[in-house]
Scaffold this active site. Structure first.
Site, PDB file in Angstrom:
ATOM      1  N   SER A  20     -21.816  -8.622  24.826  1.00 59.44           N
ATOM      2  CA  SER A  20     -21.859  -9.419  23.596  1.00 59.44           C
ATOM      3  C   SER A  20     -23.218 -10.076  23.380  1.00 59.44           C
ATOM      4  O   SER A  20     -23.819 -10.622  24.307  1.00 59.44           O
ATOM      5  CB  SER A  20     -20.782 -10.504  23.632  1.00 59.44           C
ATOM      6  OG  SER A  20     -20.974 -11.362  22.518  1.00 59.44           O
ATOM      7  N   ARG A  21     -23.668 -10.048  22.122  1.00 62.59           N
ATOM      8  CA  ARG A  21     -24.939 -10.692  21.759  1.00 62.59           C
ATOM      9  C   ARG A  21     -24.709 -12.124  21.301  1.00 62.59           C
ATOM     10  O   ARG A  21     -25.659 -12.838  20.979  1.00 62.59           O
ATOM     11  CB  ARG A  21     -25.625  -9.925  20.621  1.00 62.59           C
ATOM     12  CG  ARG A  21     -26.041  -8.549  20.998  1.00 62.59           C
ATOM     13  CD  ARG A  21     -26.998  -8.563  22.180  1.00 62.59           C
ATOM     14  NE  ARG A  21     -26.639  -7.489  23.082  1.00 62.59           N
ATOM     15  CZ  ARG A  21     -26.969  -7.426  24.359  1.00 62.59           C
ATOM     16  NH1 ARG A  21     -27.649  -8.398  24.913  1.00 62.59           N
ATOM     17  NH2 ARG A  21     -26.611  -6.418  25.097  1.00 62.59           N
ATOM     18  N   THR A  67     -13.813 -11.342  20.967  1.00 68.31           N
ATOM     19  CA  THR A  67     -14.190  -9.965  20.716  1.00 68.31           C
ATOM     20  C   THR A  67     -13.119  -9.071  21.338  1.00 68.31           C
ATOM     21  O   THR A  67     -12.069  -9.555  21.776  1.00 68.31           O
ATOM     22  CB  THR A  67     -15.626  -9.686  21.223  1.00 68.31           C
ATOM     23  OG1 THR A  67     -15.997  -8.360  20.842  1.00 68.31           O
ATOM     24  CG2 THR A  67     -15.767  -9.835  22.729  1.00 68.31           C
ATOM     25  N   LYS A  71      -8.948  -9.739  19.275  1.00 70.76           N
ATOM     26  CA  LYS A  71      -9.000 -10.219  17.886  1.00 70.76           C
ATOM     27  C   LYS A  71      -7.662 -10.216  17.151  1.00 70.76           C
ATOM     28  O   LYS A  71      -7.460 -11.009  16.247  1.00 70.76           O
ATOM     29  CB  LYS A  71      -9.997  -9.389  17.085  1.00 70.76           C
ATOM     30  CG  LYS A  71     -11.442  -9.652  17.437  1.00 70.76           C
ATOM     31  CD  LYS A  71     -12.299  -8.785  16.531  1.00 70.76           C
ATOM     32  CE  LYS A  71     -13.742  -9.189  16.594  1.00 70.76           C
ATOM     33  NZ  LYS A  71     -14.499  -8.582  15.482  1.00 70.76           N
ATOM     34  N   ASN A  92     -11.878 -13.806  14.647  1.00 72.72           N
ATOM     35  CA  ASN A  92     -12.977 -13.757  15.605  1.00 72.72           C
ATOM     36  C   ASN A  92     -13.485 -15.141  15.987  1.00 72.72           C
ATOM     37  O   ASN A  92     -14.411 -15.266  16.770  1.00 72.72           O
ATOM     38  CB  ASN A  92     -14.135 -12.899  15.059  1.00 72.72           C
ATOM     39  CG  ASN A  92     -14.740 -13.515  13.808  1.00 72.72           C
ATOM     40  OD1 ASN A  92     -14.165 -14.418  13.210  1.00 72.72           O
ATOM     41  ND2 ASN A  92     -15.898 -13.039  13.433  1.00 72.72           N
ATOM     42  N   ASP A 108     -16.053 -12.482   9.693  1.00 76.30           N
ATOM     43  CA  ASP A 108     -16.749 -11.213   9.437  1.00 76.30           C
ATOM     44  C   ASP A 108     -16.951 -10.982   7.942  1.00 76.30           C
ATOM     45  O   ASP A 108     -17.945 -10.386   7.534  1.00 76.30           O
ATOM     46  CB  ASP A 108     -15.955 -10.034  10.025  1.00 76.30           C
ATOM     47  CG  ASP A 108     -16.039 -10.002  11.548  1.00 76.30           C
ATOM     48  OD1 ASP A 108     -17.066 -10.448  12.088  1.00 76.30           O
ATOM     49  OD2 ASP A 108     -15.073  -9.538  12.182  1.00 76.30           O
ATOM     50  N   ALA A 135     -11.868   2.947   8.157  1.00 70.48           N
ATOM     51  CA  ALA A 135     -10.740   2.082   7.793  1.00 70.48           C
ATOM     52  C   ALA A 135     -10.267   1.285   9.013  1.00 70.48           C
ATOM     53  O   ALA A 135      -9.099   0.938   9.127  1.00 70.48           O
ATOM     54  CB  ALA A 135      -9.594   2.920   7.220  1.00 70.48           C
ATOM     55  N   ALA A 138     -13.536  -3.327  11.152  1.00 74.40           N
ATOM     56  CA  ALA A 138     -14.737  -3.723  10.409  1.00 74.40           C
ATOM     57  C   ALA A 138     -14.578  -3.387   8.930  1.00 74.40           C
ATOM     58  O   ALA A 138     -14.996  -4.156   8.055  1.00 74.40           O
ATOM     59  CB  ALA A 138     -15.953  -3.021  10.993  1.00 74.40           C
ATOM     60  N   ILE A 226     -23.222  -0.878   9.270  1.00 72.43           N
ATOM     61  CA  ILE A 226     -22.942  -2.052  10.104  1.00 72.43           C
ATOM     62  C   ILE A 226     -23.227  -1.784  11.583  1.00 72.43           C
ATOM     63  O   ILE A 226     -23.177  -2.687  12.399  1.00 72.43           O
ATOM     64  CB  ILE A 226     -21.529  -2.627   9.892  1.00 72.43           C
ATOM     65  CG1 ILE A 226     -20.478  -1.689  10.425  1.00 72.43           C
ATOM     66  CG2 ILE A 226     -21.255  -2.940   8.429  1.00 72.43           C
ATOM     67  CD1 ILE A 226     -19.207  -2.458  10.721  1.00 72.43           C
ATOM     68  N   GLY A 249     -27.239  -3.475  10.313  1.00 77.64           N
ATOM     69  CA  GLY A 249     -26.051  -4.157  10.812  1.00 77.64           C
ATOM     70  C   GLY A 249     -26.310  -5.472  11.522  1.00 77.64           C
ATOM     71  O   GLY A 249     -25.374  -6.237  11.781  1.00 77.64           O
TER      72      GLY A 249
HETATM   73  P1  ATR Z   1     -13.812  -1.137  14.281  1.00 76.72           P
HETATM   74  O1  ATR Z   1     -12.758  -2.149  14.595  1.00 76.72           O
HETATM   75  O2  ATR Z   1     -15.159  -1.466  14.890  1.00 76.72           O
HETATM   76  O3  ATR Z   1     -13.910  -0.842  12.822  1.00 76.72           O
HETATM   77  P2  ATR Z   1     -12.138   1.109  14.909  1.00 76.72           P
HETATM   78  O4  ATR Z   1     -10.970   0.301  14.491  1.00 76.72           O
HETATM   79  O5  ATR Z   1     -12.045   1.889  16.168  1.00 76.72           O
HETATM   80  O6  ATR Z   1     -13.417   0.201  15.058  1.00 76.72           O
HETATM   81  O7  ATR Z   1     -12.529   2.094  13.687  1.00 76.72           O
HETATM   82  C1  ATR Z   1     -13.441   3.121  13.811  1.00 76.72           C
HETATM   83  C2  ATR Z   1     -13.565   3.858  12.489  1.00 76.72           C
HETATM   84  O8  ATR Z   1     -14.465   4.959  12.691  1.00 76.72           O
HETATM   85  C3  ATR Z   1     -12.260   4.452  11.985  1.00 76.72           C
HETATM   86  O9  ATR Z   1     -12.261   4.451  10.582  1.00 76.72           O
HETATM   87  C4  ATR Z   1     -12.340   5.890  12.521  1.00 76.72           C
HETATM   88  O10 ATR Z   1     -11.562   6.807  11.800  1.00 76.72           O
HETATM   89  P3  ATR Z   1      -9.979   7.007  12.115  1.00 76.72           P
HETATM   90  O11 ATR Z   1      -9.261   5.886  11.424  1.00 76.72           O
HETATM   91  O12 ATR Z   1      -9.659   8.341  11.562  1.00 76.72           O
HETATM   92  O13 ATR Z   1      -9.849   6.945  13.611  1.00 76.72           O
HETATM   93  C5  ATR Z   1     -13.798   6.184  12.343  1.00 76.72           C
HETATM   94  N1  ATR Z   1     -14.258   7.254  13.210  1.00 76.72           N
HETATM   95  C6  ATR Z   1     -14.483   7.209  14.537  1.00 76.72           C
HETATM   96  N2  ATR Z   1     -14.891   8.417  15.000  1.00 76.72           N
HETATM   97  C7  ATR Z   1     -14.921   9.256  13.920  1.00 76.72           C
HETATM   98  C8  ATR Z   1     -15.269  10.634  13.723  1.00 76.72           C
HETATM   99  N3  ATR Z   1     -15.677  11.404  14.755  1.00 76.72           N
HETATM  100  N4  ATR Z   1     -15.178  11.161  12.469  1.00 76.72           N
HETATM  101  C9  ATR Z   1     -14.783  10.387  11.428  1.00 76.72           C
HETATM  102  N5  ATR Z   1     -14.448   9.077  11.551  1.00 76.72           N
HETATM  103  C10 ATR Z   1     -14.523   8.512  12.770  1.00 76.72           C
END
Ligand code: ATR
Length: 287
Positions: A20-21, A67, A71, A92, A108, A135, A138, A226, A249
Site C-alpha cells: 500500500s502507498r 484495502t 472493503k 475504504n 474513491d 465492472a 473500481a 486508473i 491513475g
Molecule cells: P477492482 O476492484 O480493482 O475493480 P476487480 O473487481 O477484480 O478489481 O475487477 C477487475 C475488472 O477487470 C473486471 O471488470 C474484469 O472483468 P470481469 O468482470 O469479466 O472479470 C476486468 N478484467 C480483468 N482481466 C480481464 C481480461 N483479461 N479481459 C477483460 N477484462 C478483464
C-alpha cells in the site's frame, strides 16, 4: 518524525498490506503540516477484521483506511455506513466518532472526481457519452462519480455481462442511462464518446495488455486510466500520441486519501507536485 504521548494515530488495514502507498501519502501530509501524528500499515487477517476494527477506539486510533480484502466485509461491522458506500458495496475509510462508534465511508468516488477536475479542467460531463471499461469495485466508484457529475450516457464494456448488470442494479442506474456492451465491441463503443476510463487491471505491470483501437474516439475525448503502475500505460501513451487529454491513475489514489486525513487529523490537505513526486519515488523503490 517524533512520537510523543499525544501522537494521533491512523493506519491502513489489509491482507497483505505491505504494497500500500497510503502510508507514504498520509505521512507526507503529516510531515508537511508538522502534525504530531503517524499513519501505519496494519496487516489484519480477514478473520480478525471485526476484532481489529472494534479495537480502534480502545487504542486511540482516529480511524483507518481499508484495502483488499476488507472493503466489502467491513460494511457489516461498522456502526454506520454512508449511503454512497452502501450503494457501491464497498468502503475504504473508517472514522472513529467522538463516542467511539465507527463510521464507514467510500472516498474513491471523491478521488476519481477530484483527479478529473485536477487534470482535465475543461472536461464537460454533458459533452458526450462516457465509456467505462470494467465492472469491478473500481468501476462502481467511477460510474457513481459520472452519474453524480451528470454524464448523460454511460457505456459499460465488460467481459462478464452479469457483473455489469449487477453493478447497474446496485447503483440504481436506470438502463436508459447506462448500456452494457460485450468486451468484443469495445472499439465500436468509443464512437461519439467524450470520455474513456479504463478500470480493468489490463495494462498494469504483470497483467496482460489492454488491446483497444482508439481510432473511433473523437479528438476532444479525455482518456483516463486508473492503473498507476506504470504511470503511463500503453493506453495513455496511445491516447497522448493521438492528441487526447490524458489522466493517469495516481491522482485518484492521492485524492481519495484527502477526506480521511481531514476527518482524522482535522486539517484539509492538497495534492501537489511534491506529493506526486514523493509517492512516485516509493513506487519506483518497490520495483
Ligand atoms: P477492482 O476492484 O480493482 O475493480 P476487480 O473487481 O477484480 O478489481 O475487477 C477487475 C475488472 O477487470 C473486471 O471488470 C474484469 O472483468 P470481469 O468482470 O469479466 O472479470 C476486468 N478484467 C480483468 N482481466 C480481464 C481480461 N483479461 N479481459 C477483460 N477484462 C478483464
Amino acid at each position: 518524525m517524533r512520537i510523543t504521548g499525544k501522537t494521533r494515530l491512523a493506519g491502513i488495514m489489509g491482507w497483505p498490506v505491505a504494497h500500500s502507498r497510503s502510508p507514504a501519502l498520509h505521512n507526507f501530509w503529516l510531515d508537511e503540516l508538522g502534525i504530531d501524528g503517524v499513519y501505519v500499515p496494519l496487516p489484519v487477517r480477514p478473520e480478525r477484521l471485526a476484532q481489529a476494527l472494534r479495537a480502534l477506539p480502545a487504542l486511540g486510533f482516529r480511524g483507518c483506511n481499508l484495502t483488499l480484502p476488507h472493503k466489502q466485509v467491513a460494511l457489516s461491522i461498522v456502526d454506520r455506513v454512508d449511503p454512497l458506500a452502501r450503494r457501491i458495496g464497498a468502503m475504504n475509510t473508517v472514522v472513529v466518532a467522538a463516542d467511539g462508534s465507527l463510521e464507514g465511508r467510500n472516498t474513491d468516488v471523491y478521488g476519481f472526481r477530484e483527479s478529473l477536475r485536477d487534470s482535465a479542467l475543461d472536461w464537460n460531463a454533458a459533452a458526450g457519452p462516457a465509456v467505462v471499461l470494467g465492472a469491478g469495485g473500481a468501476a462502481r466508484a467511477v460510474v457513481a462519480a459520472l452519474i453524480e457529475a451528470g454524464v448523460p450516457e454511460i457505456r459499460v464494456v465488460n467481459r462478464t455481462a452479469a457483473r455489469a448488470e449487477r453493478m447497474a442494479e446496485d447503483l440504481a442506474v436506470p438502463l436508459s442511462r447506462m448500456s452494457i456492451h460485450p468486451w468484443t465491441v469495445r472499439d465500436a463503443a468509443l464512437r461519439d464518446a467524450g470520455l474513456l476510463v479504463n478500470t480493468t487491471s489490463l495494462g498494469m505491470t504483470g497483467e496482460p495488455d489492454l488491446n483497444i483501437d482508439l481510432s473511433r474516439l473523437p479528438p476532444r475525448a479525455v482518456v483516463v486510466d486508473i492503473v498507476y503502475v506504470p504511470l503511463e500505460t500503453a493506453l495513455l501513451a496511445a491516447a497522448r500520441r493521438r492528441g487526447h487529454r490524458t489522466v493517469d491513475g495516481l491522482g485518484m489514489l492521492l485524492h481519495q486519501g484527502r477526506p480521511g486525513f481531514e476527518a482524522w487529523f482535522g486539517t484539509p490537505v492538497r495534492v501537489t507536485r511534491e506529493l506526486r513526486v514523493a509517492v512516485l519515488a516509493t513506487l519506483a523503490a518497490s520495483r
